[in-house]
Scaffold this motif. Structure first.
Motif, mmCIF file in Angstrom:
data_model
loop_
_atom_site.group_PDB
_atom_site.id
_atom_site.type_symbol
_atom_site.label_atom_id
_atom_site.label_comp_id
_atom_site.label_asym_id
_atom_site.label_seq_id
_atom_site.Cartn_x
_atom_site.Cartn_y
_atom_site.Cartn_z
ATOM 1 N N MET A 1 0.852 -1.171 0.000
ATOM 2 C CA MET A 1 0.000 0.000 0.000
ATOM 3 C C MET A 1 0.899 1.236 0.000
ATOM 4 O O MET A 1 1.844 1.323 0.776
ATOM 5 C CB MET A 1 -0.897 -0.033 1.240
ATOM 6 C CG MET A 1 -1.692 1.215 1.415
ATOM 7 S SD MET A 1 -2.886 1.269 2.800
ATOM 8 C CE MET A 1 -2.762 -0.258 3.612
ATOM 9 N N ASP A 2 0.587 2.165 -0.840
ATOM 10 C CA ASP A 2 1.338 3.417 -0.936
ATOM 11 C C ASP A 2 0.696 4.453 -0.010
ATOM 12 O O ASP A 2 -0.458 4.830 -0.210
ATOM 13 C CB ASP A 2 1.334 3.911 -2.384
ATOM 14 C CG ASP A 2 2.084 5.212 -2.553
ATOM 15 O OD1 ASP A 2 3.171 5.344 -1.959
ATOM 16 O OD2 ASP A 2 1.582 6.100 -3.273
ATOM 17 N N VAL A 15 -2.091 9.566 3.930
ATOM 18 C CA VAL A 15 -3.229 9.220 3.088
ATOM 19 C C VAL A 15 -2.847 8.131 2.091
ATOM 20 O O VAL A 15 -1.706 8.062 1.636
ATOM 21 C CB VAL A 15 -3.773 10.488 2.363
ATOM 22 C CG1 VAL A 15 -2.731 11.092 1.449
ATOM 23 C CG2 VAL A 15 -5.053 10.200 1.616
ATOM 24 N N THR A 16 -3.820 7.287 1.796
ATOM 25 C CA THR A 16 -3.659 6.268 0.770
ATOM 26 C C THR A 16 -4.946 6.208 -0.040
ATOM 27 O O THR A 16 -6.029 6.520 0.477
ATOM 28 C CB THR A 16 -3.331 4.891 1.388
ATOM 29 O OG1 THR A 16 -3.004 3.978 0.333
ATOM 30 C CG2 THR A 16 -4.470 4.343 2.214
ATOM 31 N N GLU A 17 -4.808 5.851 -1.290
ATOM 32 C CA GLU A 17 -5.980 5.707 -2.154
ATOM 33 C C GLU A 17 -6.049 4.259 -2.629
ATOM 34 O O GLU A 17 -5.070 3.727 -3.154
ATOM 35 C CB GLU A 17 -5.909 6.648 -3.356
ATOM 36 C CG GLU A 17 -7.195 6.679 -4.126
ATOM 37 C CD GLU A 17 -7.211 7.738 -5.215
ATOM 38 O OE1 GLU A 17 -7.727 7.425 -6.299
ATOM 39 O OE2 GLU A 17 -6.706 8.836 -4.968
ATOM 40 N N ILE A 18 -7.206 3.647 -2.405
ATOM 41 C CA ILE A 18 -7.421 2.252 -2.788
ATOM 42 C C ILE A 18 -8.767 2.154 -3.485
ATOM 43 O O ILE A 18 -9.784 2.593 -2.935
ATOM 44 C CB ILE A 18 -7.406 1.328 -1.550
ATOM 45 C CG1 ILE A 18 -6.055 1.441 -0.836
ATOM 46 C CG2 ILE A 18 -7.702 -0.116 -1.939
ATOM 47 C CD1 ILE A 18 -6.007 0.780 0.509
ATOM 48 N N GLU A 19 -8.753 1.605 -4.690
ATOM 49 C CA GLU A 19 -9.988 1.388 -5.444
ATOM 50 C C GLU A 19 -10.832 2.657 -5.536
ATOM 51 O O GLU A 19 -12.052 2.621 -5.414
ATOM 52 C CB GLU A 19 -10.790 0.238 -4.828
ATOM 53 C CG GLU A 19 -10.032 -1.080 -4.831
ATOM 54 C CD GLU A 19 -10.699 -2.162 -4.001
ATOM 55 O OE1 GLU A 19 -11.824 -1.949 -3.485
ATOM 56 O OE2 GLU A 19 -10.079 -3.226 -3.856
ATOM 57 N N GLU A 22 -10.327 7.100 -0.565
ATOM 58 C CA GLU A 22 -9.213 7.662 0.186
ATOM 59 C C GLU A 22 -9.380 7.371 1.673
ATOM 60 O O GLU A 22 -10.426 7.643 2.253
ATOM 61 C CB GLU A 22 -9.193 9.179 -0.050
ATOM 62 C CG GLU A 22 -7.872 9.813 0.155
ATOM 63 C CD GLU A 22 -7.874 11.264 -0.277
ATOM 64 O OE1 GLU A 22 -7.316 11.531 -1.364
ATOM 65 O OE2 GLU A 22 -8.427 12.103 0.450
ATOM 66 N N ALA A 23 -8.339 6.805 2.265
ATOM 67 C CA ALA A 23 -8.301 6.593 3.719
ATOM 68 C C ALA A 23 -7.211 7.502 4.273
ATOM 69 O O ALA A 23 -6.187 7.721 3.616
ATOM 70 C CB ALA A 23 -7.999 5.133 4.033
ATOM 71 N N GLU A 24 -7.427 8.035 5.480
ATOM 72 C CA GLU A 24 -6.461 8.990 6.005
ATOM 73 C C GLU A 24 -6.329 8.922 7.515
ATOM 74 O O GLU A 24 -7.222 8.472 8.216
ATOM 75 C CB GLU A 24 -6.835 10.414 5.602
ATOM 76 C CG GLU A 24 -8.108 10.908 6.255
ATOM 77 C CD GLU A 24 -8.470 12.332 5.890
ATOM 78 O OE1 GLU A 24 -7.755 12.974 5.111
ATOM 79 O OE2 GLU A 24 -9.494 12.809 6.403
ATOM 80 N N GLN A 53 -2.839 -0.074 9.403
ATOM 81 C CA GLN A 53 -1.654 0.177 8.585
ATOM 82 C C GLN A 53 -1.285 1.662 8.556
ATOM 83 O O GLN A 53 -0.103 2.009 8.553
ATOM 84 C CB GLN A 53 -1.866 -0.343 7.168
ATOM 85 C CG GLN A 53 -1.899 -1.861 7.106
ATOM 86 C CD GLN A 53 -2.136 -2.378 5.713
ATOM 87 O OE1 GLN A 53 -1.388 -2.057 4.801
ATOM 88 N NE2 GLN A 53 -3.188 -3.167 5.544
ATOM 89 N N LEU A 54 -2.278 2.525 8.571
ATOM 90 C CA LEU A 54 -2.000 3.960 8.628
ATOM 91 C C LEU A 54 -1.321 4.335 9.943
ATOM 92 O O LEU A 54 -0.351 5.093 9.960
ATOM 93 C CB LEU A 54 -3.286 4.768 8.448
ATOM 94 C CG LEU A 54 -3.865 4.812 7.034
ATOM 95 C CD1 LEU A 54 -5.290 5.357 7.057
ATOM 96 C CD2 LEU A 54 -2.990 5.653 6.120
ATOM 97 N N VAL A 55 -1.817 3.784 11.059
ATOM 98 C CA VAL A 55 -1.208 4.069 12.354
ATOM 99 C C VAL A 55 0.211 3.502 12.394
ATOM 100 O O VAL A 55 1.149 4.177 12.826
ATOM 101 C CB VAL A 55 -2.061 3.531 13.526
ATOM 102 C CG1 VAL A 55 -1.363 3.762 14.851
ATOM 103 C CG2 VAL A 55 -3.443 4.187 13.533
#
Length: 92
Positions: A1-2, A15-19, A22-24, A53-55
């Protein structure tokens, strides 16, 4: 995941963008102290561990940058509470 970090003055986010969603993880910054105030994952992405994963990414970045994290957000606080190996970057 980027996952990328965006800083704007005293505020920022990971922040990441999937499909197309945006999750942040958002934070406000005072010196080397980041207060995590929100972790948001769209309903379409729930249950995939993206918030965790963000944490985890914020923890890794805090170590690399010499920052501390204050988990004001209940989700981030719960995740940090469950990971004793993350306490080295925790501030209160």
């Amino acid at each position: 995941m980027d996952i990328r970090r965006e800083d704007e003055g005293g505020r920022g986010r990971y922040v990441t963008e999937i499909e197309g969603h945006e999750a942040e993880l958002t934070f406000h910054k005072e010196g080397s102290r980041l207060t995590i105030d929100h972790v948001g994952v769209p309903r379409a992405l729930e249950g995939r561990g993206i918030g965790t994963q963000l944490v985890a990414h914020a923890v890794q970045e805090a170590r690399a940058r010499g920052e501390t994290l204050v988990p004001l957000c209940p989700f981030a606080r719960a995740k940090m509470d469950r990971h004793p190996e993350w306490q080295d970057v925790r501030g209160e």
